[in-house]
Design a protein around this motif. Structure first.
Motif, PDB file in Angstrom:
ATOM      1  N   ALA A 135     -33.899 -73.129 -32.560  1.00  0.00           N
ATOM      2  CA  ALA A 135     -34.197 -72.195 -34.788  1.00  0.00           C
ATOM      3  C   ALA A 135     -33.312 -72.358 -35.911  1.00  0.00           C
ATOM      4  N   GLU A 136     -32.277 -72.104 -35.714  1.00  0.00           N
ATOM      5  CA  GLU A 136     -31.195 -71.984 -36.271  1.00  0.00           C
ATOM      6  C   GLU A 136     -31.611 -73.291 -37.497  1.00  0.00           C
ATOM      7  N   LEU A 137     -31.342 -74.725 -36.670  1.00  0.00           N
ATOM      8  CA  LEU A 137     -30.454 -75.447 -37.707  1.00  0.00           C
ATOM      9  C   LEU A 137     -32.339 -75.458 -37.821  1.00  0.00           C
ATOM     10  N   LEU A 138     -33.658 -75.749 -37.862  1.00  0.00           N
ATOM     11  CA  LEU A 138     -34.498 -74.753 -38.554  1.00  0.00           C
ATOM     12  C   LEU A 138     -34.614 -74.499 -39.464  1.00  0.00           C
ATOM     13  N   ILE A 139     -34.232 -73.601 -39.456  1.00  0.00           N
ATOM     14  CA  ILE A 139     -34.642 -72.586 -40.233  1.00  0.00           C
ATOM     15  C   ILE A 139     -33.390 -73.414 -41.769  1.00  0.00           C
ATOM     16  N   LEU A 140     -32.158 -73.829 -41.615  1.00  0.00           N
ATOM     17  CA  LEU A 140     -30.784 -74.235 -42.366  1.00  0.00           C
ATOM     18  C   LEU A 140     -31.643 -75.012 -43.108  1.00  0.00           C
ATOM     19  N   SER A 141     -32.066 -76.355 -42.290  1.00  0.00           N
ATOM     20  CA  SER A 141     -32.426 -77.262 -42.740  1.00  0.00           C
ATOM     21  C   SER A 141     -33.910 -76.693 -43.648  1.00  0.00           C
ATOM     22  N   THR A 154     -24.404 -82.499 -33.951  1.00  0.00           N
ATOM     23  CA  THR A 154     -24.692 -82.133 -32.974  1.00  0.00           C
ATOM     24  C   THR A 154     -26.164 -82.432 -31.848  1.00  0.00           C
ATOM     25  N   TRP A 155     -27.252 -81.678 -32.794  1.00  0.00           N
ATOM     26  CA  TRP A 155     -28.807 -82.595 -32.137  1.00  0.00           C
ATOM     27  C   TRP A 155     -28.395 -83.669 -32.011  1.00  0.00           C
ATOM     28  N   LEU A 156     -28.283 -84.477 -33.601  1.00  0.00           N
ATOM     29  CA  LEU A 156     -27.993 -85.691 -33.030  1.00  0.00           C
ATOM     30  C   LEU A 156     -27.730 -86.768 -31.759  1.00  0.00           C
ATOM     31  N   ASP A 157     -26.658 -86.384 -31.687  1.00  0.00           N
ATOM     32  CA  ASP A 157     -25.909 -86.651 -30.647  1.00  0.00           C
ATOM     33  C   ASP A 157     -26.425 -86.622 -29.484  1.00  0.00           C
ATOM     34  N   PHE A 158     -27.287 -84.869 -29.148  1.00  0.00           N
ATOM     35  CA  PHE A 158     -27.519 -84.716 -28.474  1.00  0.00           C
ATOM     36  C   PHE A 158     -28.892 -85.782 -27.805  1.00  0.00           C
ATOM     37  N   VAL A 159     -29.940 -85.626 -28.974  1.00  0.00           N
ATOM     38  CA  VAL A 159     -30.598 -86.306 -28.908  1.00  0.00           C
ATOM     39  C   VAL A 159     -31.103 -87.763 -28.327  1.00  0.00           C
ATOM     40  N   ASN A 160     -29.880 -88.417 -28.839  1.00  0.00           N
ATOM     41  CA  ASN A 160     -28.994 -89.766 -28.467  1.00  0.00           C
ATOM     42  C   ASN A 160     -29.260 -90.160 -27.326  1.00  0.00           C
ATOM     43  N   ALA A 161     -28.672 -88.546 -26.377  1.00  0.00           N
ATOM     44  CA  ALA A 161     -28.087 -88.765 -25.610  1.00  0.00           C
ATOM     45  C   ALA A 161     -29.236 -88.743 -24.286  1.00  0.00           C
ATOM     46  N   ILE A 162     -30.500 -87.697 -24.659  1.00  0.00           N
ATOM     47  CA  ILE A 162     -31.137 -87.911 -23.872  1.00  0.00           C
ATOM     48  C   ILE A 162     -32.351 -88.858 -23.728  1.00  0.00           C
ATOM     49  N   HIS A 163     -32.224 -89.438 -24.898  1.00  0.00           N
ATOM     50  CA  HIS A 163     -32.826 -91.029 -25.177  1.00  0.00           C
ATOM     51  C   HIS A 163     -31.729 -92.380 -24.180  1.00  0.00           C
ATOM     52  N   LYS A 204     -24.437 -79.028 -41.025  1.00  0.00           N
ATOM     53  CA  LYS A 204     -23.371 -80.751 -41.515  1.00  0.00           C
ATOM     54  C   LYS A 204     -23.763 -80.973 -39.967  1.00  0.00           C
ATOM     55  N   THR A 205     -22.720 -79.642 -38.798  1.00  0.00           N
ATOM     56  CA  THR A 205     -22.450 -79.824 -37.787  1.00  0.00           C
ATOM     57  C   THR A 205     -23.870 -79.486 -36.829  1.00  0.00           C
ATOM     58  N   GLN A 206     -24.824 -78.526 -36.941  1.00  0.00           N
ATOM     59  CA  GLN A 206     -25.279 -78.484 -36.222  1.00  0.00           C
ATOM     60  C   GLN A 206     -26.593 -80.060 -36.056  1.00  0.00           C
TER      61      GLN A 206
END
Length: 114
Positions: free
Chosen positions: A15-21, A97-106, A92-94
């Motif tokens: 939620a926080e990432l979405l709002i900030l984006s 982090t999310w990109l790393d997370f999504v890539n790891a899951i993928h 920027k940090t979030q």
């Protein structure tokens, strides 16, 4: 952990990432932010008012966003939120982090299909 609990936790964590984006380049009011999340996610992500506005207030208290009341003729008063300098750094940090997370899951989920 049931699917609903997992979905709820995933939504809370993003939620926080979405709002900030969504306010990175343009100040928006809370209802607009909420509706954009719902529309852009194809209805998958929806926030109820009882949890969404307190989240905005917490982001403002933490100094990540700044709100300002705006009154327009013929419309109700709305609070518009913009990203602060500190919010830009957190975003920027979030994102990283999310990109790393999504890539790891993928990598994990695709490994069996290779």
């Amino acid at each position: 952990m049931g699917a609903q609990v997992f979905d709820r936790e995933l939504k809370k964590g993003s939620a926080e990432l979405l709002i900030l984006s969504l306010i990175e380049h343009k100040a928006r009011h809370g209802y607009e932010i909420s509706k954009l999340i719902e529309e852009r996610s194809g209805g998958v992500l929806k926030f109820n008012v009882a949890s969404f506005y307190p989240l905005l207030y917490r982001l403002e208290e933490r100094g990540l966003i700044a709100g300002r009341w705006v009154e327009k003729a013929g419309q109700r008063r709305r609070r518009y939120y913009r990203l602060t300098a500190q919010g830009k750094e957190v975003l920027k940090t979030q994102r990283a982090t999310w990109l790393d997370f999504v890539n790891a899951i993928h990598r994990i989920t695709e490994a069996e299909n290779a």
